[in-house]
Scaffold this active site. Structure first.
Site, PDB file in Angstrom:
ATOM      1  CG  ASP A 150      11.594  42.105-112.806  1.00  0.00           C
ATOM      2  OD1 ASP A 150      10.409  41.945-113.106  1.00  0.00           O
ATOM      3  OD2 ASP A 150      12.042  41.950-111.651  1.00  0.00           O
ATOM      4  NE  ARG A 199       9.802  -6.570-131.660  1.00  0.00           N
ATOM      5  CZ  ARG A 199       9.899  -7.243-130.523  1.00  0.00           C
ATOM      6  NH1 ARG A 199       9.021  -7.039-129.562  1.00  0.00           N
ATOM      7  NH2 ARG A 199      10.870  -8.111-130.327  1.00  0.00           N
ATOM      8  CB  CYS A 258      11.277  -1.938-123.649  1.00  0.00           C
ATOM      9  SG  CYS A 258      11.262  -2.887-122.131  1.00  0.00           S
ATOM     10  CB  CYS A 270      15.359  -0.006-122.862  1.00  0.00           C
ATOM     11  SG  CYS A 270      14.779  -1.688-122.895  1.00  0.00           S
ATOM     12  CB  CYS A 297      11.538   0.741-119.464  1.00  0.00           C
ATOM     13  SG  CYS A 297      12.148   0.619-121.146  1.00  0.00           S
TER      14      CYS A 297
HETATM   15 ZN   LIG Z   1      13.040  -1.619-121.262  1.00  0.00          ZN
END
Ligand SMILES: [Zn+2]
Length: 504
Positions: free
Chosen positions: A439, A63, A65, A34, A68
């Site tokens: 500059d 894996r 999410c 996540c 989110c």
């Molecule tokens: Zn999540």
């Protein structure tokens, strides 16, 4: 990179958007990873693992999410501490550098061994270069499935999988769902015109959109770029196709909204990455501000305008031309001249509402008589020399490995001095530490005597001197505007004013 778990934990528990994209959270019980801002119920500390990159979490077997959507997180900060090599390698991977030749070739181009490159990646991102590239491909494919109506066969090509079979297999293995199943649950915008794509590009707040737009507005080339109604629009050409895009901001979701009109979806990934770089979306502003705050003058500017970024450019060549044209004249004068060049030598492009041309190619400018557009002989010669060098492939603004070497070659051209080279490094190469030492506006903003004093003062701003320059420039132009307004209203009170004579 060693993650400080206390910081990560605090950010995770408070869903702090400022840390979005700086680390990822693997949840052991569910097997997903996540973003810190995930709306799902927060897991127990003993059940989570922290990773410095999405690729590292994926390598560890987690894996992405589906709530989110890690594919939507802001990019990895461009500056990862010491090794510039990692930042450069990431940039090359973004530009497709791993597609032809793999890690060996990538390492060779960076001038290091492939084992060393792997070690650096593992140390700083927790994953190998190929895992990082694979995760990027997957994430982009997921975005296209969710956010566009492109057929899957085109998504397979646009996200770099080559064929549908490989694409299907990778999505299935990662998400445990087919691409079609994923699309069914996506919240798609109701209407999408042909060849039009809408993307949300996330940033880590704060982001000073007004400051970014203000800077771009003053320098927008007529016919090519337009800033109005809080949006930025421009025409683009890439690999033989053309189109345009429009960027606006949505602070509620900490993102910029990119509306892209382009005929060939194969180049969408490249276009999105260029837009991300142009609007400096990967910057880790908290880190930057922390360093710059040590200077009391900068601290004041930072408090007045939190989240200011360094505006990049769509195309390095175009920016360099603009920088040359702007030498020793006002911003407004340079804008007018560049607009004239675009109109006289650019290909007509009609997207309505003010976008009328594509920026001229190096091939055309190499042969063009630029004095006709009002350039001095010397300036015209510099533009022509640069155009010729780019056309002959002696200078290339993409896939730059060694910016010092690149700038040295640029400075060999007649009429390109240190200021121009540093300005190009800032805005075309995205070098966070580039700094136009000579500059005058910067020297004045700090009330210093000369460039040498400025250089000494700027030492402690490293590696973020480009951001310091932006703050000083925008701070002093704000001051000028305020002073002009004061003068204007004082005159008005005395009843001696002419309409429209405010010198801003
Ligand atoms: Zn999540």
């Amino acid at each position: 990179m060693t993650l400080n778990w206390r910081v990560c934990s605090r950010a995770r528990l408070s869903r702090d958007a400022r840390f979005d994209g700086k680390f990822f959270i693997g949840v052991r019980t569910s097997g997903v990873y996540c973003r810190p801002i995930c709306p799902a119920r927060t897991a127990k500390e003993s059940n989570v693992r922290y990773f410095p990159s999405a690729a590292a979490a994926a390598e560890a077997g987690f894996r992405p999410c589906l709530r989110c959507r890690p594919e939507c997180s802001p990019g990895t900060p461009a500056w990862l501490g010491t090794p510039n090599t990692v930042a450069r390698a990431l940039r090359l991977i973004d530009e497709g550098g791993l597609e032809d030749g793999g890690v060996e070739v990538l390492a060779e181009r960076l001038g290091i061994g492939s084992r060393h490159l792997r070690r650096l990646f593992l140390r700083h991102l927790g994953a190998t270069p190929s895992a990082v590239a694979q995760t990027r491909r997957l994430h982009f494919a997921k975005k296209l499935i969710d956010e566009t109506v492109l057929p899957m066969s085109q998504i397979a090509v646009a996200s770099g999988f080559g064929c549908v079979r490989r694409f299907n297999a990778a999505i299935q293995a990662t998400y445990h769902r087919t691409p079609t199943q994923i699309r069914r649950t996506a919240h798609q915008p109701a209407m999408q015109e042909k060849n039009q794509y809408l993307f949300q590009l996330r940033f880590r707040p704060p982001y000073h959109w007004k400051g970014m737009l203000g800077f771009l507005a003053a320098r927008a080339t007529p016919g090519i770029e337009i800033v109005e109604h809080e949006t930025y629009r421009r025409s683009i050409a890439l690999n033989g196709a053309c189109g345009h895009f429009e960027i606006s901001s949505n602070t509620d979701s900490n993102s910029l909204i990119a509306r892209i009109q382009f005929a060939d979806p194969r180049w969408l990934f490249a276009i999105v990455e260029r837009i991300r770089a142009m609007f400096d979306l990967n910057a880790d502003w908290l880190d930057i501000a922390q360093t710059l705050r040590s200077d009391p003058v900068l601290a004041k500017y930072i408090d007045a305008a939190p989240g200011l970024r360094v505006p990049g450019s769509w195309d390095g060549f175009e920016l360099a031309i603009r920088a040359i044209v702007g030498q020793q004249i006002t911003v407004q004068g340079a804008t007018t001249l560049t607009g004239r060049i675009a109109r006289m030598f650019g290909k007509p492009y009609s997207a309505g509402a003010g976008l009328t041309h594509l920026f001229p190619t190096p091939e055309v400018l190499a042969e063009a008589d630029l004095t006709r557009a009002g350039l001095t002989k010397a300036r015209a010669a510099t533009v022509q020399a640069l155009a010729r060098a780019v056309y002959d492939k002696k200078i290339c603004f993409r896939e730059i490995l060694d910016s010092q070497d690149f700038l040295a070659r640029l400075r060999e051209l007649p009429g390109i001095g240190a200021w121009t080279a540093q300005y190009i490094a800032m805005r075309a190469l995205g070098e966070p530490d580039a700094f136009p030492v000579g500059d005058i506006a910067l020297v004045r903003a700090l009330q210093l005597a000369d460039a040498r004093q400025l250089e000494a003062r700027a030492e402690v701003w490293r590696p973020w001197r480009a951001y310091a320059a932006m703050y000083l420039w925008s701070g002093s132009s704000e001051k000028k505007i305020r002073a002009a307004k004061r003068q204007h209203s004082a005159k008005k009170r005395r009843g001696r004013t002419n309409q429209g004579s405010v010198p801003v």
